[in-house]
Design a protein around this motif. Sequence first.
Motif, mmCIF file in Angstrom:
data_model
loop_
_atom_site.group_PDB
_atom_site.id
_atom_site.type_symbol
_atom_site.label_atom_id
_atom_site.label_comp_id
_atom_site.label_asym_id
_atom_site.label_seq_id
_atom_site.Cartn_x
_atom_site.Cartn_y
_atom_site.Cartn_z
ATOM 1 N N LEU A 106 -27.382 11.686 -10.629
ATOM 2 C CA LEU A 106 -28.567 11.984 -11.431
ATOM 3 C C LEU A 106 -28.865 10.851 -12.404
ATOM 4 O O LEU A 106 -30.032 10.503 -12.625
ATOM 5 C CB LEU A 106 -28.371 13.297 -12.182
ATOM 6 N N ARG A 107 -27.823 10.276 -12.975
ATOM 7 C CA ARG A 107 -28.017 9.138 -13.890
ATOM 8 C C ARG A 107 -28.763 7.997 -13.201
ATOM 9 O O ARG A 107 -29.725 7.440 -13.739
ATOM 10 C CB ARG A 107 -26.649 8.669 -14.376
ATOM 11 N N HIS A 108 -28.335 7.655 -11.985
ATOM 12 C CA HIS A 108 -28.993 6.575 -11.264
ATOM 13 C C HIS A 108 -30.364 7.002 -10.747
ATOM 14 O O HIS A 108 -31.324 6.219 -10.792
ATOM 15 C CB HIS A 108 -28.114 6.108 -10.105
ATOM 16 N N LEU A 130 -39.225 12.627 -7.518
ATOM 17 C CA LEU A 130 -38.519 13.897 -7.391
ATOM 18 C C LEU A 130 -37.302 13.734 -6.481
ATOM 19 O O LEU A 130 -37.293 12.907 -5.562
ATOM 20 C CB LEU A 130 -39.447 14.968 -6.828
ATOM 21 N N ALA A 131 -36.309 14.559 -6.721
ATOM 22 C CA ALA A 131 -35.068 14.466 -5.945
ATOM 23 C C ALA A 131 -35.325 14.633 -4.454
ATOM 24 O O ALA A 131 -34.655 14.013 -3.620
ATOM 25 C CB ALA A 131 -34.063 15.513 -6.429
ATOM 26 N N LEU A 155 -29.527 20.461 -5.616
ATOM 27 C CA LEU A 155 -30.436 19.836 -6.585
ATOM 28 C C LEU A 155 -31.688 19.287 -5.910
ATOM 29 O O LEU A 155 -32.519 18.665 -6.547
ATOM 30 C CB LEU A 155 -29.705 18.714 -7.330
ATOM 31 N N ASN A 156 -31.796 19.504 -4.622
ATOM 32 C CA ASN A 156 -32.975 19.166 -3.816
ATOM 33 C C ASN A 156 -32.985 17.722 -3.325
ATOM 34 O O ASN A 156 -34.012 17.241 -2.846
ATOM 35 C CB ASN A 156 -34.278 19.473 -4.562
ATOM 36 N N PHE A 157 -31.860 17.009 -3.436
ATOM 37 C CA PHE A 157 -31.783 15.692 -2.817
ATOM 38 C C PHE A 157 -31.738 15.855 -1.297
ATOM 39 O O PHE A 157 -31.276 16.882 -0.778
ATOM 40 C CB PHE A 157 -30.530 14.950 -3.279
ATOM 41 N N ASN A 158 -32.211 14.861 -0.595
ATOM 42 C CA ASN A 158 -32.097 14.813 0.856
ATOM 43 C C ASN A 158 -30.740 14.188 1.164
ATOM 44 O O ASN A 158 -30.581 12.975 1.096
ATOM 45 C CB ASN A 158 -33.235 13.981 1.456
ATOM 46 N N VAL A 159 -29.754 15.009 1.478
ATOM 47 C CA VAL A 159 -28.364 14.558 1.569
ATOM 48 C C VAL A 159 -27.981 14.315 3.031
ATOM 49 O O VAL A 159 -28.180 15.169 3.896
ATOM 50 C CB VAL A 159 -27.400 15.572 0.931
#
Length: 309
Positions: A106-108, A130-131, A155-159
């Motif tokens: 999240l920091r990056h 957006l994530a 967190l809604n990132f595309n992982v």
Amino acid sequence: MTNILFAAGGFRWGQFEAPLRAALAEAGLQADLSLEHAPDETDYIIYAPNKHFIDFAPYGRVKLVQSLWAGVENIVTDATLTQPLARMVDEGLSEGMVEWVTGHVLRHHLGMDRHIVNPGHEWVFDPAPLARTRNVGVLGLGALGAACAQALAALNFNVLGWSRSLKAVDGVACFAGDEGLREIVSRSSILVLLLPLTGATENLLNAERLGWMPKGAVIVNPGRGPLIDDDALLAALESGQIAQATLDVFREEPLPQGHPFWAHPGVTVTPHIASETRPETASRVAAQNIARVERGEPPLYLVDRQTGY
């Protein structure tokens, strides 16, 4: 009476003695836990690699060596170790790693370093996307990697996740093999390394693979230092191919004071704190594993000597 040798370093005894005794009692074990047991009287060894390694050969009666660490690369190749070896898998390790990884991703992602430290006190209006528009790759989908990948997906990132053999993790696009590795590395603007250190993973991120990454990508490594070729990473940082690297683990620890990572503006150093073994939760895992063996059941989290983890 079950004799258990605590061979994880005397300084850890003060942290682990009380939680281990409580966990052993809770598991219904009549145990003599000690820093000293004669080899021919020792039934179990609770271990973490120390500067002074022990010779396991005399401990022929030992039914299980229970590591307090998730990583076992410093012990698995020990020729004197013929007893079954279990690595540490517990909720405390997973929770700690999830918190550290999600915090730094999240920091990056948010560009917090730019926003918190503004040279010249400039008003920098640079909102993050957006994530759901950000690809985050996770190399390694073991207990820690899978937990981190799922937390990032929540967190809604595309992982995107990669492992040696193909796995299925809810909410994560999973890949395996050489082609899968290239797919993930080439698509990830933030890449998290959570692989074990083996002959196959050392220097996994070399100059060629760093060149696959999107220009300006970020690397987060709480796994093992030698997963990355240090010189190749420094060169990629200098060229701008890699924008930033947050590193919690290193080839030599503590990181030597003269190492270029300390002074490089694109590198954040943290002192191997991403996920420390918590005595309370790890003690319960160790006690439960010993209780399983005493009941004639196979121990959990046995290390495969061929793969190294």
